[in-house]
Scaffold this motif. Structure first.
Motif, PDB file in Angstrom:
ATOM      1  N   PRO A 113       0.804  -1.225   0.000  1.00 23.59           N
ATOM      2  CA  PRO A 113       0.000   0.000   0.000  1.00 23.59           C
ATOM      3  C   PRO A 113       0.836   1.273   0.000  1.00 23.59           C
ATOM      4  CG  PRO A 113      -0.122  -1.089   2.129  1.00 23.59           C
ATOM      5  CD  PRO A 113       0.623  -2.006   1.205  1.00 23.59           C
ATOM      6  N   ILE A 114       2.039   1.230   0.540  1.00 20.10           N
ATOM      7  CA  ILE A 114       2.845   2.441   0.599  1.00 20.10           C
ATOM      8  C   ILE A 114       3.322   2.875  -0.786  1.00 20.10           C
ATOM      9  CG2 ILE A 114       5.115   1.362   0.925  1.00 20.10           C
ATOM     10  CD1 ILE A 114       5.626   3.502   3.063  1.00 20.10           C
ATOM     11  N   TRP A 115       3.410   1.941  -1.730  1.00 19.82           N
ATOM     12  CA  TRP A 115       3.875   2.233  -3.079  1.00 19.82           C
ATOM     13  C   TRP A 115       2.728   2.389  -4.071  1.00 19.82           C
ATOM     14  CZ3 TRP A 115       8.882   3.261  -3.511  1.00 19.82           C
ATOM     15  CH2 TRP A 115       9.752   2.748  -2.553  1.00 19.82           C
ATOM     16  N   ALA A 116       1.537   2.040  -3.695  1.00 21.44           N
ATOM     17  CA  ALA A 116       0.423   1.952  -4.639  1.00 21.44           C
ATOM     18  C   ALA A 116       0.145   3.267  -5.360  1.00 21.44           C
ATOM     19  CB  ALA A 116      -0.831   1.460  -3.943  1.00 21.44           C
ATOM     20  N   LEU A 117      -0.054   4.345  -4.629  1.00 21.15           N
ATOM     21  CA  LEU A 117      -0.426   5.609  -5.257  1.00 21.15           C
ATOM     22  C   LEU A 117       0.695   6.193  -6.115  1.00 21.15           C
ATOM     23  CD1 LEU A 117      -2.626   7.664  -5.667  1.00 21.15           C
ATOM     24  CD2 LEU A 117      -1.798   8.863  -3.663  1.00 21.15           C
ATOM     25  N   PRO A 118       1.911   6.344  -5.583  1.00 17.64           N
ATOM     26  CA  PRO A 118       2.956   6.896  -6.451  1.00 17.64           C
ATOM     27  C   PRO A 118       3.249   6.010  -7.663  1.00 17.64           C
ATOM     28  CG  PRO A 118       3.688   6.899  -4.170  1.00 17.64           C
ATOM     29  CD  PRO A 118       2.392   6.164  -4.229  1.00 17.64           C
ATOM     30  N   PHE A 119       3.233   4.696  -7.474  1.00 21.90           N
ATOM     31  CA  PHE A 119       3.539   3.797  -8.580  1.00 21.90           C
ATOM     32  C   PHE A 119       2.451   3.851  -9.640  1.00 21.90           C
ATOM     33  CE2 PHE A 119       3.653  -0.397 -10.619  1.00 21.90           C
ATOM     34  CZ  PHE A 119       4.944  -0.339 -11.118  1.00 21.90           C
ATOM     35  N   SER A 120       1.201   3.829  -9.227  1.00 22.30           N
ATOM     36  CA  SER A 120       0.114   3.892 -10.219  1.00 22.30           C
ATOM     37  C   SER A 120       0.119   5.241 -10.929  1.00 22.30           C
ATOM     38  CB  SER A 120      -1.235   3.624  -9.563  1.00 22.30           C
ATOM     39  OG  SER A 120      -1.553   4.656  -8.646  1.00 22.30           O
ATOM     40  N   SER A 121       0.505   6.299 -10.214  1.00 18.93           N
ATOM     41  CA  SER A 121       0.604   7.615 -10.838  1.00 18.93           C
ATOM     42  C   SER A 121       1.708   7.620 -11.893  1.00 18.93           C
ATOM     43  CB  SER A 121       0.887   8.663  -9.767  1.00 18.93           C
ATOM     44  OG  SER A 121       1.107   9.908 -10.354  1.00 18.93           O
ATOM     45  N   LEU A 122       2.829   6.996 -11.585  1.00 19.86           N
ATOM     46  CA  LEU A 122       3.918   6.906 -12.558  1.00 19.86           C
ATOM     47  C   LEU A 122       3.517   6.062 -13.766  1.00 19.86           C
ATOM     48  CD1 LEU A 122       7.044   6.492 -10.270  1.00 19.86           C
ATOM     49  CD2 LEU A 122       6.469   8.445 -11.707  1.00 19.86           C
ATOM     50  N   VAL A 123       2.816   4.966 -13.519  1.00 19.65           N
ATOM     51  CA  VAL A 123       2.360   4.111 -14.615  1.00 19.65           C
ATOM     52  C   VAL A 123       1.408   4.889 -15.511  1.00 19.65           C
ATOM     53  CG1 VAL A 123       0.967   2.075 -15.173  1.00 19.65           C
ATOM     54  CG2 VAL A 123       2.735   1.934 -13.418  1.00 19.65           C
TER      55      VAL A 123
END
Length: 115
Positions: free
Chosen positions: A31-41
């Motif tokens: 969960p800690i990576w979900a938002l930034p990673f999905s934003s980058l994707v």
């Protein structure tokens, strides 16, 4: 050595990275990576879409340029032909036309004094 204390901090991150199925590139998870990673994707997908659109516009522009170059060649050829025709008319035909009697003279109006 990975068992030394200086690597202990990095071992805490070990579980946060996995390889995607069929990929050798590690991907963050949790969960800690979900938002930034999905934003980058999402941003990468938008950039890829923009690139596709730009490549399509480039192909269309190159096609249009080729068509314009062909049209320019045709127009330049036509211009050369017309200039050559005018030269022939002026240099070769004008002398004969000047010495040839006019339509009025041919019809006899000048000789009869009716003009």
């Amino acid at each position: 050595e990975l068992s030394s204390p200086r690597w202990a901090h990095w071992k805490s991150f070990q579980g946060l990275w996995d390889c995607a199925p069929g990929s050798s590139h590690p991907m963050p998870r949790g969960p800690i990576w979900a938002l930034p990673f999905s934003s980058l994707v999402q941003e990468v997908n938008e950039i890829n879409e923009t690139l596709r659109n730009l490549h399509q516009c480039l192909r269309a522009s190159e096609d249009m340029l080729q068509m314009l170059v062909r049209s320019k060649g045709v127009l330049e050829h036509d211009l050369v032909v017309k200039n050559n025709s005018l030269f022939i008319d002026q240099e070769r035909c004008m002398g004969m036309r000047k010495s040839y009697p006019s339509t009025v003279q041919i019809l006899g109006y000048v000789s009869a004094g009716l003009t």
